[in-house]
Design a protein around this motif. Structure first.
Motif, short mmCIF file in Angstrom:
data_model
loop_
_atom_site.label_atom_id
_atom_site.label_comp_id
_atom_site.label_asym_id
_atom_site.label_seq_id
_atom_site.Cartn_x
_atom_site.Cartn_y
_atom_site.Cartn_z
N ARG A 1 57.89 55.86 33.50
CA ARG A 1 57.77 55.80 32.05
C ARG A 1 58.53 56.96 31.41
NH1 ARG A 1 52.06 54.67 33.45
NH2 ARG A 1 51.70 52.43 33.15
N PRO A 2 58.84 56.86 30.13
CA PRO A 2 59.53 57.95 29.45
C PRO A 2 58.79 59.28 29.50
CG PRO A 2 59.67 55.95 28.13
CD PRO A 2 58.72 55.67 29.27
N ASN A 3 57.45 59.25 29.63
CA ASN A 3 56.67 60.50 29.69
C ASN A 3 56.68 61.13 31.08
OD1 ASN A 3 54.98 58.86 31.19
ND2 ASN A 3 53.23 58.98 29.78
N GLY A 4 57.40 60.51 32.02
CA GLY A 4 57.51 61.08 33.35
C GLY A 4 56.55 60.50 34.37
N GLU A 5 55.59 59.69 33.93
CA GLU A 5 54.65 59.06 34.86
C GLU A 5 55.34 57.96 35.67
OE1 GLU A 5 50.30 59.32 32.60
OE2 GLU A 5 51.50 57.48 32.50
N CYS A 6 54.96 57.86 36.92
CA CYS A 6 55.46 56.77 37.76
C CYS A 6 54.31 55.81 38.07
CB CYS A 6 56.05 57.31 39.06
SG CYS A 6 57.54 58.31 38.82
N PHE A 7 54.63 54.54 38.22
CA PHE A 7 53.59 53.57 38.55
C PHE A 7 54.18 52.47 39.42
CE2 PHE A 7 55.46 51.73 34.73
CZ PHE A 7 55.54 50.37 35.03
N VAL A 8 53.29 51.78 40.14
CA VAL A 8 53.69 50.61 40.92
C VAL A 8 52.98 49.39 40.34
CG1 VAL A 8 54.20 51.83 43.05
CG2 VAL A 8 51.86 51.09 42.60
N ALA A 9 53.63 48.24 40.44
CA ALA A 9 53.05 47.00 39.94
C ALA A 9 53.32 45.90 40.94
CB ALA A 9 53.64 46.64 38.58
N SER A 10 52.27 45.16 41.28
CA SER A 10 52.40 44.02 42.17
C SER A 10 52.78 42.81 41.34
CB SER A 10 51.08 43.78 42.92
OG SER A 10 51.24 42.77 43.89
N THR A 11 53.88 42.16 41.68
CA THR A 11 54.47 41.17 40.78
C THR A 11 54.90 39.90 41.51
OG1 THR A 11 56.52 42.41 41.11
CG2 THR A 11 55.30 42.85 39.10
N TYR A 12 55.08 38.85 40.73
CA TYR A 12 55.56 37.57 41.27
C TYR A 12 56.80 37.16 40.48
CZ TYR A 12 55.93 32.59 42.24
OH TYR A 12 56.41 31.35 42.58
#
Length: 211
Positions: A160-171
């Motif tokens: 994200r622009p604020n520097g946070e990283c995330f993972v998302a499980s997607t189809y």
């Protein structure tokens, strides 16, 4: 004249009150007593002046009760959300991306592009994508039955622009034009990653993305 009218109303109320309850101030009565007086009013045909005051007081108390209940619900929801956020922060320190079911660098790149496009307003930076499906699911035209796309699942890591990283499980689904597979489209979120996560987008330490 106005004062005489108020006095007349008060006397009328007090006379009627002898039938429905004592002539005590409504604010001094318990909720049960107010409700009982309202029931008596209904039974006696709801005379306008005294019963209107009873009904108004009953309504005010019900509104106050509803407001209190909503405040308690909001506090409970906020507490639950805070607990989830804390759990998510703790998980972010240890989780990594899942093992790949298939390896296709070009398809992984298209996954990242499709996800970033679907959430373009968030201005995400693509980091890494893993194809978790071990095979593709053919998607056929509902009438002709010919293959028009293939579906598969994956996990993407974004920043994200604020520097946070995330993972998302997607189809995803990838179009098929009869000769080759082309465009990739993000269709929906899939089972959360990691499985114990309670969020579609689970925080991850940025340094863990490529481990």
């Amino acid at each position: 004249m106005y004062r005489l009218f108020k006095i007349t109303n008060l006397l009328y109320f007090c006379v009627f009150a002898s039938l429905v309850s004592s002539c005590a101030s409504l604010s001094e009565l318990s909720d049960m007593e107010v409700e009982k007086r309202l029931e008596n009013c209904k039974t006696l045909g709801m005379p306008e002046i005294p019963c209107r005051e009873v009904a108004n007081e009953f309504g005010r108390r019900k509104q106050a009760e509803y407001k209190r209940e909503k405040e308690e619900e909001n506090k409970a929801d906020q507490k639950i959300q805070e607990e989830k956020d804390l759990k998510s922060i703790e998980m972010a320190k240890t989780i990594k991306l899942p093992p790949a079911g298939m390896v296709d660098p070009n398809l992984s790149k298209l996954m990242l592009e499709a996800y970033a496009t679907a959430f373009s307003e968030e201005k995400l930076t693509s980091l890494r994508a893993v194809i978790v499906s071990k095979s593709f699911v053919p998607i056929r035209h509902e009438i002709s039955g010919i293959i028009i796309a293939r579906g598969f699942g994956g996990v993407v890591a974004m920043k994200r622009p604020n520097g946070e990283c995330f993972v998302a499980s997607t189809y995803y689904e990838q179009d098929y034009d009869g000769q080759k597979y082309t465009n990739v489209h993000f269709k929906r979120y899939s089972t959360a990653w990691p499985p114990e996560s309670t969020k579609y987008q689970q925080l991850i330490e940025c340094s863990n993305v490529n481990k």
